[in-house]
Each structure stands twice: as structure tokens, then as C-alpha cells.
Motif scaffolding. Sequence first.
Motif, PDB file in Angstrom:
ATOM      1  N   GLY A 121       0.810  -1.210   0.000  1.00  0.00           N
ATOM      2  CA  GLY A 121       0.000   0.000   0.000  1.00  0.00           C
ATOM      3  C   GLY A 121       0.845   1.261   0.000  1.00  0.00           C
ATOM      4  N   ASP A 122       0.211   2.376   0.269  1.00  0.00           N
ATOM      5  CA  ASP A 122       0.861   3.686   0.199  1.00  0.00           C
ATOM      6  C   ASP A 122       1.650   3.970   1.470  1.00  0.00           C
ATOM      7  OD1 ASP A 122      -0.402   4.150  -2.292  1.00  0.00           O
ATOM      8  OD2 ASP A 122      -2.233   4.754  -1.241  1.00  0.00           O
ATOM      9  N   SER A 123       2.918   4.291   1.289  1.00  0.00           N
ATOM     10  CA  SER A 123       3.767   4.603   2.440  1.00  0.00           C
ATOM     11  C   SER A 123       4.901   5.505   1.973  1.00  0.00           C
ATOM     12  CB  SER A 123       4.318   3.320   3.076  1.00  0.00           C
ATOM     13  OG  SER A 123       5.190   2.645   2.169  1.00  0.00           O
ATOM     14  N   PHE A 124       5.664   6.017   2.915  1.00  0.00           N
ATOM     15  CA  PHE A 124       6.808   6.872   2.590  1.00  0.00           C
ATOM     16  C   PHE A 124       7.832   6.769   3.723  1.00  0.00           C
ATOM     17  CE2 PHE A 124       3.628   9.448   4.763  1.00  0.00           C
ATOM     18  CZ  PHE A 124       4.359  10.042   5.776  1.00  0.00           C
ATOM     19  N   ASN A 125       9.061   7.151   3.389  1.00  0.00           N
ATOM     20  CA  ASN A 125      10.132   7.121   4.383  1.00  0.00           C
ATOM     21  C   ASN A 125      10.354   8.518   4.937  1.00  0.00           C
ATOM     22  OD1 ASN A 125      13.182   7.216   5.263  1.00  0.00           O
ATOM     23  ND2 ASN A 125      12.613   5.050   5.178  1.00  0.00           N
ATOM     24  N   TYR A 126      10.398   8.605   6.253  1.00  0.00           N
ATOM     25  CA  TYR A 126      10.618   9.887   6.917  1.00  0.00           C
ATOM     26  C   TYR A 126      11.529   9.663   8.114  1.00  0.00           C
ATOM     27  CZ  TYR A 126       9.560  14.067   9.711  1.00  0.00           C
ATOM     28  OH  TYR A 126       9.661  15.213  10.475  1.00  0.00           O
ATOM     29  N   LYS A 127      12.662  10.342   8.116  1.00  0.00           N
ATOM     30  CA  LYS A 127      13.660  10.213   9.194  1.00  0.00           C
ATOM     31  C   LYS A 127      14.050   8.744   9.396  1.00  0.00           C
ATOM     32  CE  LYS A 127      12.550  14.414  11.809  1.00  0.00           C
ATOM     33  NZ  LYS A 127      12.119  14.978  13.115  1.00  0.00           N
ATOM     34  N   ASN A 128      14.294   8.060   8.279  1.00  0.00           N
ATOM     35  CA  ASN A 128      14.725   6.657   8.287  1.00  0.00           C
ATOM     36  C   ASN A 128      13.678   5.702   8.869  1.00  0.00           C
ATOM     37  OD1 ASN A 128      17.303   7.278   7.169  1.00  0.00           O
ATOM     38  ND2 ASN A 128      17.990   7.933   9.209  1.00  0.00           N
ATOM     39  N   THR A 129      12.443   6.109   8.865  1.00  0.00           N
ATOM     40  CA  THR A 129      11.347   5.261   9.341  1.00  0.00           C
ATOM     41  C   THR A 129      10.259   5.220   8.277  1.00  0.00           C
ATOM     42  OG1 THR A 129      11.778   5.851  11.650  1.00  0.00           O
ATOM     43  CG2 THR A 129       9.617   4.930  11.158  1.00  0.00           C
ATOM     44  N   GLN A 130       9.719   4.015   8.033  1.00  0.00           N
ATOM     45  CA  GLN A 130       8.665   3.858   7.047  1.00  0.00           C
ATOM     46  C   GLN A 130       7.307   4.135   7.684  1.00  0.00           C
ATOM     47  OE1 GLN A 130       9.812   3.383   4.082  1.00  0.00           O
ATOM     48  NE2 GLN A 130       7.912   3.270   2.905  1.00  0.00           N
ATOM     49  N   TYR A 131       6.570   5.073   7.114  1.00  0.00           N
ATOM     50  CA  TYR A 131       5.237   5.427   7.605  1.00  0.00           C
ATOM     51  C   TYR A 131       4.190   5.023   6.570  1.00  0.00           C
ATOM     52  CZ  TYR A 131       7.143   8.226  11.442  1.00  0.00           C
ATOM     53  OH  TYR A 131       7.774   8.629  12.582  1.00  0.00           O
ATOM     54  N   THR A 132       3.122   4.381   7.047  1.00  0.00           N
ATOM     55  CA  THR A 132       2.047   3.909   6.179  1.00  0.00           C
ATOM     56  C   THR A 132       0.839   4.822   6.308  1.00  0.00           C
ATOM     57  OG1 THR A 132       2.776   1.615   6.428  1.00  0.00           O
ATOM     58  CG2 THR A 132       0.509   1.963   5.669  1.00  0.00           C
ATOM     59  N   ILE A 133       0.300   5.257   5.168  1.00  0.00           N
ATOM     60  CA  ILE A 133      -0.851   6.155   5.159  1.00  0.00           C
ATOM     61  C   ILE A 133      -2.031   5.511   5.887  1.00  0.00           C
ATOM     62  CG2 ILE A 133      -2.619   7.221   3.686  1.00  0.00           C
ATOM     63  CD1 ILE A 133      -0.051   8.731   3.570  1.00  0.00           C
TER      64      ILE A 133
END
Length: 470
Positions: free
Chosen positions: A430-442
Motif C-alpha cells: 500500500g501507500d507509504s513513505f520514508n521519513y527520518k529513516n522510518t517507514q510510515y504507512t498512510i
Amino acid sequence: MSIFASVSLANDYQDWINSQQQQYKQYKKSMDDEFSDMLKKDWKTFQLMSTPSPYKDPKPLKLPKLQKPISIQKDEIINSPIIDIEPIKKTVIVKPVQVKKEIEKKGNLSNLVFDFYSSNITIQYDKNTDFTLQKIDKNNISNFWKMMSKTNFTLLLDQIQNEKENLNLNDWATYQLIHKLGMAIFKENNNANLFTWFVLIKMNYDTKVGYNMDKIYLMSTIENNLFQVSFFTLKNKKYYILRADGQTQKIGTLYTYSGDYPKAINKLSFNIYNELKFFKNLETKNLTFNYNNEKYIIQTQYSQDLVKFYKSFPQTDYNVYFKTKSSTPFSNSILVKIAPLIKGKSEIEAVNLLLRFVQTSFKYKTDQDQFDYEKVMFPEETVNYPYSDCEDRSILFSYLVKNLLKLDVVAVKYSDHLATAVALSSKISGDSFNYKNTQYTIADATYINANAGTSMPKYKNSRFKIIDFQ
């Protein structure tokens, strides 16, 4: 050393103390006199402006709905850790006790009792606190300052600080308390604003007053950004117009002074670092939702006094809403009721259950349609009002995830929409992104029936801004 010598030294020391106190009183009197004289000098006209809502585009009036949730893959459930939380025990509500500190009371005093969010407040004040504002101009404002500076105002400051500590008041609530006290003493808003200005300055807040036509306005520098609230800029500082009810108003121009009172440098803050002790006037409301073809009813409880207080909040930074600790009655109901529902489920299933609760327990309506102005709500407000929109649901969902699952959450802001993203312990599709070396899922708390990892089609490839409130 003889007894006589000891007595002599003690007397000398006491004389020195008395001398220092007298010098300090003279110093303060000198400051007040100089400030009063400054107020009689030239005032300038300032043009006020305001910062609009942080959205570039209007929020959508209707939002899409998935007819059927996208199924979670079996391997994602297997790889997702099992939620094993201990039953959440209700926190004992310790109601504020009027612990009156020993305050030295001198002079001819009046006694005043008034209601402040269902708490009875008792204040004693100098009977010389009396002023008739016959004309609104700089000379009369200077005279008001001179009158107040000659009263026993330190008694007032001590009692206000006492009430602030008793109720865990933040700066905004403290301002409201002072203004309500001013209204109780003077029975009129212009004088109440002058009174509040004097007290806040004596509490070292960077406040000013201004006037136009028949109104006196109270203004302050603010630690946070405020939206849709009038302000002017002086010496590279923004001074926002304050109203105890938080309502916005278009003012145009006003007259004010450019001088400063010594040590009055603190900015008023809207942050709520400690739980406000508004525990009376409790309301109960049942919320219903379905997850995996099973119906759940969650009974919530919250303070109407707290909702009333939050209604007075001008729109401010999102961090304030996301980081404020919810009240004990609210946590005792909603967290205690939902915790057993997620115990034993996989983490991803628990997140989806919380999403479904927030997505489907409330009806959607934009703030403009419900309030006729942009209003961001705290979790208790979202439960209280009949409608909510994307920000309100995102804040509530974030509160539940952080308190029940202990996972990091960030807000995802689009041009006309707000969602969240969760740092899951395992990878899912699904939709996610990397922020500050952590993967975040919408995780969109407004997209009905959408599981974590599913963005609204409109925003699937849209640019967004991350709001980090950890």
C-alpha cells in the motif's frame, strides 16, 4: 559575643531587610510612574491583518467511500506482531481542592465569588480598584494604569497564581480567568481589558492595549501561530487581538503605543502541557461502529466545561491539538472500552479497527458548514459535536494509536485535506513513505472503510507536507 551584641546585629539585619524592601518598592513605583508617563505620549495608528486558514483550497464537501475494505494479506497479518496490552485501569480523578496558600492580606479589601468553568473562584481585591472610563484616549488609559499601580495588586497576582496551580490552567485559560475577574469587578468589557492588560504585564507577559472608536482591545505576542485572528507587527513582533470567547473579528486600524514595560517579555502560549482540571459537568455519549461484520458500541464520557473551553480556542498550530493530553474522564471511557477490542489482534488489524471506529462513528461536515469558520477540534470536541472533518478525525485517531498501540504517528497535509501515517512494526503493501529513516504507512481516518495503506484516489500521487508532533 554578648546577648546585647546579638540583639544589635539582629536589629541591624532587620533594618537592612526593611531598607532593601523599601528601595525595591520605590524602584517598582518609579517603573510604574515612567510607564504611565510614556502612555501619555504619542500613539500611532496600526493597520491590522490576519493569517488565513492554512488550506490553499476549500475542503471537499463530500468524501469518497470504499464499498468494501481491501482485504489484508494473510502473510501481512502473520508478520504483524500481536497486540498484548494489559487491561487499562481507570485513572482516579483527583478533583481540584481549593488549597489556599497563606497570602498576606493588607488594606481595605472586597470579596468576590464567580464561576469559572463550574469551579467557584473566590478572590479578594483592593477596594481602591475603581475606575470610570469617561473617554477612551491615551490619557485615560494612562490614568487607569496609575490607579491600578497604587492598589495592592500583588495580592491579586498571588491569588491568580494560586488558582492557576489549583486548576492546572495554561496561559489561555489564565488569561480567561483574569478577564472574567475584570468583568466581575468592572462590569464592562473596556475596563476588563485594561485590567487584564495590567495584570498580564505584571505577570511579565508582553501585552498591549489599543483603541478605536468606542472599544479598547487587548493584544499580546503569542508563542504559537494563530489563524484568522487580527494582528499587527511592531518591532518585528506580532501582537494578536485577544478575545475571551476566541471569536475572530475584523478591526481595520487602531491606536497603540510602541513602548515596553520592563521584564514584560513572555509570549502567551496556547500549548496545554498539563491536564486542565475541568472535571465537572460530565456528558456521556455512545458511539457505534462495525468492523469485520461485528457491531461495537463504545460509551464515552467527557466534560462539557472542557468542550466550552476548547470552543474559545482560536485556530492555532496543529501541534497543539495533536500533543494535548486528553482529559481523565475521556481516557477512562474511550481507552478502557477500546483496549479489549484490540487485545490479541495483530498490529495491522488493530490499526484498521481504530481506523474504522473513527471513520464510521461520526458524520462528515466541513467546519464552514458546521461553524461558519475554520475550527480544529480536540478529541473531546469530535465526540461532542454532531459532525467532524478530516483534521478532527486525524487528531482523534492519532490519540488512540499513540495511547493504545504506542506507535509513532505523523500528520500528512495536502492542499485541501489532512490524513495521518503510522510507523508500523512490520511492512505491508500500500501507500507509504520514508521519513527520518522510518517507514510510515498512510492511514486516512476520513476515507470510510479504507484500511491502512490506502489513500484516497485524489491524493494518491499528490504532494503533501509532513507535520511531525512527536
